[in-house]
Design an enzyme around this catalytic site. Sequence first.
Site, PDB file in Angstrom:
ATOM      1  N   CYS A   1      17.700  -4.851   0.764  1.00  0.00           N
ATOM      2  CA  CYS A   1      16.987  -4.874  -0.524  1.00  0.00           C
ATOM      3  C   CYS A   1      17.906  -4.597  -1.710  1.00  0.00           C
ATOM      4  O   CYS A   1      17.483  -4.778  -2.861  1.00  0.00           O
ATOM      5  CB  CYS A   1      15.830  -3.891  -0.522  1.00  0.00           C
TER       6      CYS A   1
ATOM      7  N   HIS B   1      14.079  -2.511  -7.893  1.00  0.00           N
ATOM      8  CA  HIS B   1      13.592  -3.190  -6.688  1.00  0.00           C
ATOM      9  C   HIS B   1      12.137  -2.790  -6.469  1.00  0.00           C
ATOM     10  O   HIS B   1      11.775  -1.618  -6.581  1.00  0.00           O
ATOM     11  CB  HIS B   1      14.461  -2.787  -5.494  1.00  0.00           C
TER      12      HIS B   1
ATOM     13  N   ASN C   1       6.828  -6.047  -1.301  1.00  0.00           N
ATOM     14  CA  ASN C   1       8.291  -5.908  -1.292  1.00  0.00           C
ATOM     15  C   ASN C   1       8.907  -7.222  -0.801  1.00  0.00           C
ATOM     16  O   ASN C   1       8.755  -7.577   0.372  1.00  0.00           O
ATOM     17  CB  ASN C   1       8.655  -4.742  -0.368  1.00  0.00           C
TER      18      ASN C   1
HETATM   19  N1  ACO Z   1      -3.122   2.541   6.501  1.00  0.00           N
HETATM   20  C1  ACO Z   1      -3.681   3.739   6.756  1.00  0.00           C
HETATM   21  N2  ACO Z   1      -2.995   4.799   7.181  1.00  0.00           N
HETATM   22  C2  ACO Z   1      -1.647   4.644   7.359  1.00  0.00           C
HETATM   23  C3  ACO Z   1      -1.003   3.412   7.135  1.00  0.00           C
HETATM   24  C4  ACO Z   1      -1.792   2.333   6.698  1.00  0.00           C
HETATM   25  N3  ACO Z   1      -1.281   1.107   6.423  1.00  0.00           N
HETATM   26  N4  ACO Z   1       0.319   3.551   7.386  1.00  0.00           N
HETATM   27  C5  ACO Z   1       0.494   4.831   7.767  1.00  0.00           C
HETATM   28  N5  ACO Z   1      -0.691   5.481   7.765  1.00  0.00           N
HETATM   29  C6  ACO Z   1      -0.986   6.869   8.117  1.00  0.00           C
HETATM   30  C7  ACO Z   1       0.087   7.497   8.980  1.00  0.00           C
HETATM   31  O1  ACO Z   1      -0.100   7.187  10.357  1.00  0.00           O
HETATM   32  C8  ACO Z   1      -0.114   8.964   8.694  1.00  0.00           C
HETATM   33  O2  ACO Z   1      -1.197   9.430   9.455  1.00  0.00           O
HETATM   34  P1  ACO Z   1      -1.163  10.925  10.107  1.00  0.00           P
HETATM   35  O3  ACO Z   1      -1.091  11.843   8.921  1.00  0.00           O
HETATM   36  O4  ACO Z   1      -2.443  10.967  10.858  1.00  0.00           O
HETATM   37  O5  ACO Z   1       0.070  10.943  10.952  1.00  0.00           O
HETATM   38  C9  ACO Z   1      -0.551   8.981   7.241  1.00  0.00           C
HETATM   39  O6  ACO Z   1      -1.008   7.649   6.941  1.00  0.00           O
HETATM   40  C10 ACO Z   1       0.580   9.331   6.278  1.00  0.00           C
HETATM   41  O7  ACO Z   1       1.718   8.552   6.639  1.00  0.00           O
HETATM   42  P2  ACO Z   1       3.058   8.608   5.841  1.00  0.00           P
HETATM   43  O8  ACO Z   1       4.073   7.782   6.571  1.00  0.00           O
HETATM   44  O9  ACO Z   1       3.383  10.044   5.542  1.00  0.00           O
HETATM   45  O10 ACO Z   1       2.605   7.897   4.506  1.00  0.00           O
HETATM   46  P3  ACO Z   1       3.416   7.732   3.183  1.00  0.00           P
HETATM   47  O11 ACO Z   1       2.667   8.279   2.078  1.00  0.00           O
HETATM   48  O12 ACO Z   1       4.844   8.142   3.368  1.00  0.00           O
HETATM   49  O13 ACO Z   1       3.391   6.142   3.010  1.00  0.00           O
HETATM   50  C11 ACO Z   1       4.870   4.276   3.262  1.00  0.00           C
HETATM   51  C12 ACO Z   1       3.986   5.313   3.986  1.00  0.00           C
HETATM   52  C13 ACO Z   1       3.984   3.447   2.363  1.00  0.00           C
HETATM   53  C14 ACO Z   1       5.510   3.414   4.322  1.00  0.00           C
HETATM   54  C15 ACO Z   1       5.915   5.038   2.411  1.00  0.00           C
HETATM   55  O14 ACO Z   1       6.565   6.027   3.201  1.00  0.00           O
HETATM   56  C16 ACO Z   1       6.956   4.137   1.840  1.00  0.00           C
HETATM   57  O15 ACO Z   1       6.668   3.282   1.034  1.00  0.00           O
HETATM   58  N6  ACO Z   1       8.244   4.340   2.204  1.00  0.00           N
HETATM   59  C17 ACO Z   1       9.334   3.556   1.678  1.00  0.00           C
HETATM   60  C18 ACO Z   1       9.379   2.258   2.415  1.00  0.00           C
HETATM   61  C19 ACO Z   1      10.246   1.253   1.714  1.00  0.00           C
HETATM   62  O16 ACO Z   1      10.255   1.152   0.525  1.00  0.00           O
HETATM   63  N7  ACO Z   1      10.965   0.480   2.523  1.00  0.00           N
HETATM   64  C20 ACO Z   1      11.719  -0.589   2.035  1.00  0.00           C
HETATM   65  C21 ACO Z   1      13.061  -0.150   1.542  1.00  0.00           C
HETATM   66  S1  ACO Z   1      13.899  -1.499   0.944  1.00  0.00           S
HETATM   67  C22 ACO Z   1      14.565  -2.451   2.240  1.00  0.00           C
HETATM   68  O17 ACO Z   1      15.710  -2.376   2.530  1.00  0.00           O
HETATM   69  C23 ACO Z   1      13.721  -3.395   3.014  1.00  0.00           C
END
Ligand code: ACO
Length: 334
Positions: free
Chosen positions: A113, A258, A288
């Site tokens: 990314c 990004h 994304n």
């Molecule tokens: N729908 C509902 N619940 C979900 C979902 C979903 N789609 N996904 C995860 N959950 C649940 C999890 O299982 C967890 O449940 P639990 O508490 O019972 O264990 C709860 O929601 C919280 O999960 P987290 O992972 O803590 O949620 P978070 O607020 O961190 O959001 C996310 C997750 C959206 C993936 C976030 O961490 C994020 O955006 N991270 C950055 C990812 C990113 O930008 N990646 C790309 C980088 S660029 C590249 O190189 C491609």
Amino acid sequence: MTIRAAITGWGSSLPVGRVTNADLESRLDTTDAWIVERTGIRERRVAAQGETTASLGAAAGNAAIKQAALSPSDIDLLIVTTATPEQPMPETSAFVHDELGLRCGAFDVGAVCAGFTYALITGAALVSTGAHDHVLIVGSETYSRIVDPSDRSTAILFGDGAGAVVLSRSSADGPDGGPGVIAWDMGCDGSGAALLEVPAGGSRLPTSAETLAAGKHWMRMDGQEVFRRAVRCVVDSGKATLENAGMGPEDVDLFVPHQANTRIIEAAANRLGIPLDKTFSNLERYGNTSAASIPIALTEAAEEGRLHDGDLVLLSGFGAGMTWATVLLRWGAP
Ligand code: ACO
């Protein structure tokens, strides 16, 4: 004359197919409310059968060449950046080159990314040597082909699309240094490689019946840790870039980060001291799109009249690796 590289053309290509949060709700254990609150995304585009990273990239490249009022024969170099290549070999740039009918050199730059900002720095450096007059930079992705459709933590985030810019030779001798790339910063922390990866299909874990059965060709991600590191990289690299240029956040007219997660964008903008009304986001419509997100955003910002000659624009990429790169440039044609 001191040479700078200015953006003279821009364009994007987005597949027509859309996947809304309601579509995801119907096949995954997720909700529209959760996705919007935790990511800011409402829908993303998905490539149709036959639409590929190279075909989307060529369409975006063609639009950027036209916008720059150039023809393919004017392009001196093509740089493509993608994490979802056309094939393992040859580079995606070869396919885009062929489709655009270019006659120049072409290569790929990979930084996931952060790929677009890495490629922009590479292209700008080559223009600044005086070696090339016009360099086409294309970021193109088809994440729908590497995202596990049953993984709710990644299937909600990624979309397909392409964006491109033309960098052209410009003079840095004007009163404000003229249009073009002013300063940049790039970095990598390879100890974070396993945080976001496609484990199989390469030298370390070649494709086999076992890797296919184990789902090791899908992308997997430690979202929370990527989130934490992303905010840190964007802020530290943004500050370093502004410092290199002898400028501060108050000088930035438009911040184009990004597009990964609204919470990452807002946290980074706040910590950098850049107001949200000077921060561009179209994440809710495309998700994304990895190396394509910044040139798609730049194209929309230009089309919406949010970029004016003389504006200072800060571009910030971060991605798997972990990699990051920031570019500060002055908008406008030479
Ligand atoms: N729908 C509902 N619940 C979900 C979902 C979903 N789609 N996904 C995860 N959950 C649940 C999890 O299982 C967890 O449940 P639990 O508490 O019972 O264990 C709860 O929601 C919280 O999960 P987290 O992972 O803590 O949620 P978070 O607020 O961190 O959001 C996310 C997750 C959206 C993936 C976030 O961490 C994020 O955006 N991270 C950055 C990812 C990113 O930008 N990646 C790309 C980088 S660029 C590249 O190189 C491609």
